[in-house]
Design an enzyme around this catalytic site. Structure first.
Site, mmCIF file in Angstrom:
data_model
loop_
_atom_site.group_PDB
_atom_site.id
_atom_site.type_symbol
_atom_site.label_atom_id
_atom_site.label_comp_id
_atom_site.label_asym_id
_atom_site.label_seq_id
_atom_site.Cartn_x
_atom_site.Cartn_y
_atom_site.Cartn_z
ATOM 1 N N CYS A 1 0.840 -1.210 0.000
ATOM 2 C CA CYS A 1 0.000 0.000 0.000
ATOM 3 C C CYS A 1 0.874 1.259 0.000
ATOM 4 C CB CYS A 1 -0.867 -0.094 1.262
ATOM 5 S SG CYS A 1 -1.959 1.265 1.497
ATOM 6 N N HIS A 2 0.593 2.182 -0.919
ATOM 7 C CA HIS A 2 1.382 3.417 -0.991
ATOM 8 C C HIS A 2 1.040 4.341 0.174
ATOM 9 C CE1 HIS A 2 1.272 1.980 -5.185
ATOM 10 N NE2 HIS A 2 2.478 2.476 -5.267
ATOM 11 N N GLU B 1 -7.668 2.129 2.405
ATOM 12 C CA GLU B 1 -7.656 2.994 3.580
ATOM 13 C C GLU B 1 -9.057 3.046 4.209
ATOM 14 O OE1 GLU B 1 -6.048 3.569 0.815
ATOM 15 O OE2 GLU B 1 -3.991 3.771 1.546
ATOM 16 N N ASP C 1 -13.846 -4.503 21.018
ATOM 17 C CA ASP C 1 -12.987 -4.457 22.214
ATOM 18 C C ASP C 1 -13.678 -3.751 23.385
ATOM 19 O OD1 ASP C 1 -10.465 -4.795 23.591
ATOM 20 O OD2 ASP C 1 -10.125 -2.661 23.312
#
Lengths: 144, 144, 144, 144, 144, 144
Positions: D63-64, D99, D113
Site C-alpha cells: 500500500c502506498h 484505507e 474491544d
C-alpha cells in the site's frame, strides 16, 4: 532537518544493496526449496522490506517523510551470498537513497531472523547505494 | 512465529556490531569536532539506535515483542572505519540478537544519513552478532 | 483501560477467523499458482498479519500492550471462500482475542489489497472469535 | 509495490462499510445511553478509526503512503446491527479504497474491544467497498 | 538506557497533570455541550491519551518499553482552565512517571487540535508529575 | 477530520515553544558540561523532537498527515528555565502548528526523562504557539 521548501519535485530513483552471507549450501537449498521452518524467506522478507522502506523517516531523525511511489525488491544468489537489491522511486524534493538502504537492511535482517534457527553463521555485508538519479548529482558506484 | 509459551525467563545478553566506512579523514574529523551540519552524529545516532532496538518486532514479522531492559551503544574509530557496538539485555524467554543487530543497523544508517551531505562514499559493512549469552547456546564470534 | 494489576498470569489462547470471498475461480487459481502480479498472496499476507497482531494495542485505545508468545496463521480454501485462521498465545493477565481478530482482519485486508488489481469483487466476511481458553471464561463459537 | 510515478493526481473518494452485530438489545441501549464501562463507544471508536485510516500503509506492505485529506465516520443502527461508514478523500495518484476498508475494520474492532465485557457475542460482518470515484474506473456496489 | 535487569517487579503508580487554558467561556460551553465541530473533545482526547501512554517508549530514546496495566484519564474544569489527570499503573522494574506525563501532554495537544478552529488562544500549562508510588522513592508534589 | 481537498498548497511556517524548568543550577551545569549520565541532553532531545514532529498525525486523530519539509530545534537557557523553540515548515494545504507544539512537547518530555535521575523537580510549562504564517490568518503571540 534540512530545509527543502524551496526545492522542486523531480523523479528520484535509488538502488541499494545488502549482501547476506550464509555459512552452508544447505541454507541456500532450504530457502530455495521453501523448507525453512519459519516460512518463505524471500517472500516474507520482501514484505518486511516494503514496510521498512516506508518507515525510514520514522526511525531516522533527519530524514524527510515522503511519498514512496515504487519499491522493487530482488534477490540474486551467488554461492553462499544472497544479494538483495532494493529500488525506490518517488517524485519529490529530496532523494530516496536512505529509504533504499533502510529497505535493504530490513530485508537482510529479516532473512537473518528467519534463518537463525537453521544457520548460526549468517552475516550481513555491504549495505550500500548502487545508483541514484535525480537531484543535483547522479551517482553510480564504481564497483558494481 | 515460534511458540515460546513453554520457555523460561533467563538473562539474555547480545552484542552486535556494524562498521561504517567513510571515504576521507575529513569526515572523521568533522564528526569528532562536532562540525557536521546536521548536528552531533554520535549522539543523534545513539538516540536513533536506542529507539531502533525497541522497534525491532515492529519491523520483523517473526520477531517476538519483548521487554528491553538495557541498551548500550558505543563507537570505536580506527582510521576510516567506525565500529558501532550495540549491547542489549533482557530477562525473557527468547534472545535479543536481532534487536542488537537492528540497533546497530539503525545507528549505521543514521550516520550515513547525517554524513551524506559531506561524504558521498559512506558504506555500511559487517552487521553481525559478536556475542550472546543466555538461552540454549552461548555464542562467540571467532573473529573478534 | 481496565486495571489488570491484580490479575494473575495464565496461558491464554485465542483463535479468530476472517473469511475472504473472491468473485471468480480464476482468482483462487492465481493465488494458488503464485501468479498474482503483486506477489505471493498467502506468504505476504501472513507476514502482514504477524506484524498486525503485534500492533493491536497501538491501534485500539483500551487494549493492553502485551507479550505475544505465538502467532500461527493458516488458510483454508473452499470454493470462492478463503478462511483465515489466526491463533495467538500468551502467558499474561488478559486475553488475546482482539489480537487474534486484528490479525485476521489485517491478513484479509492485505489479501484484498493484493487481489484488487485482478478481482474487483473481493469482500471480507465474518471476522469473529472461534475459541479462547484461559481467563475467567472459556469460549467456543457454536457455529464452528 | 506498483509503480505510480507516471500517474496524475486526481480527486479520489472511497466509502467502505463494516457491520458490527451485537447479540442483545441491551448492548445497543448501553451504547446509545453512553453506559458502556469502557466509555463512549461511538466517539472513541471514531478516534481509533481516524488514526487507523492514516496507518494503513504502515500495515499493508504493497500500500502506498499517501496524504489523507478527509476522513468521515458515521454509524447507522438497525436492530442488532450497527453499520459503520467510512469515507476517505485524497488528491493523489492512487485510490483510498483500502484505507477506507482498514478504517472501517479498526472502528469495528474497537467496538468489539469496548463491548466485549458486556456482550460476548459481538461479530464483525461485511467489510466491503461501497463506492469509489476517481482513477480509471468508478465503482458502485450493487447491493447498497 | 539504564540497566534494569537486576531490579524487582513492584507495583508502580504515577499521576501526572496537564492544564489546558482556553480563552473564552464559549469554548468551555462548546466542549461541555458537545458542539465542537471536530467532535466530542473529552472522549476523543481520552482515546488519543490512552494510545499516547502506550507509545511513550516509541518516542523517548531512553525510556524502557513496559506493560501498561492501567490508564485512567479524568478532566476537571475550573473557569477557563481544564486540568487533565492521567494515572498509569504497572507491575514492573521501573516507574511510569514519563508515561503519565506523555499521556497528559497528548490529551492536551489533542484538545488544542480539536479546539483550534473555534479558539485561537488555547495554551498548555504545567505538565508535571503529581504523585508516584513504588520504586526507591515515593513522591508527592507540594503544590497539589 | 476536516476536508482539505479543495485547499491550495502554500508555504506554512509555525514556531512553538515549551519551557522546561529545573530545580537547581547544578542541573543546568550538568547539561551544559555534558555530564548527565544518560548522555547529551540537548542533542538526544533534538533527535527525539525531530521524530516527534513527524509522528504528530500518528497520535492525534484529526490531524492530517503531511510532508514535513523543515524542522529546526533551538534551546535558550535563562536561569533555571530552558526554552525550547521548534520551527516547522511545509508547503501544504494545512498548517503545522500542532506539529510544532508536539515537537516542543516531546523535546521537553525527553529532557525530563533524561534529567529525572539527577533532578526530581523538573516541570514543563507553557507549551504554546509563538507564531505562524501561511493559511487564512497569520498569528503572533502577544506575550513573546
Amino acid at each position: 532537518m534540512v530545509d527543502i521548501t524551496h526545492k522542486n519535485n523531480t523523479l528520484r530513483i535509488a538502488t541499494a544493496q545488502a549482501v547476506v552471507k550464509v555459512s552452508s549450501e544447505d541454507t541456500i537449498k532450504a530457502i530455495q526449496e521453501n523448507k525453512v521452518p519459519k516460512g518463505d524467506v524471500f517472500s516474507a522478507s520482501k514484505a518486511a522490506g516494503l514496510l521498512g522502506v516506508k518507515k525510514t523517516s520514522d526511525l531516522l531523525p533527519d530524514c524527510h517523510p515522503m511519498p514512496i511511489e515504487y519499491t522493487g525488491i530482488e534477490y540474486e544468489v551467488n554461492g553462499l551470498e544472497i544479494t538483495i537489491l532494493v529500488t525506490v522511486k518517488t517524485i519529490y524534493k529530496t532523494g530516496v537513497e536512505v529509504e533504499a538502504m533502510h529497505g535493504a537492511s530490513i530485508v537482510a535482517l529479516n532473512m537473518y531472523d528467519m534463518l537463525k534457527p537453521i544457520d548460526k553463521g549468517v552475516e550481513i555485508h555491504h549495505i550500500k547505494l548502487l545508483q541514484k538519479t535525480g537531484g543535483k548529482s547522479d551517482y553510480k558506484d564504481n564497483f558494481t
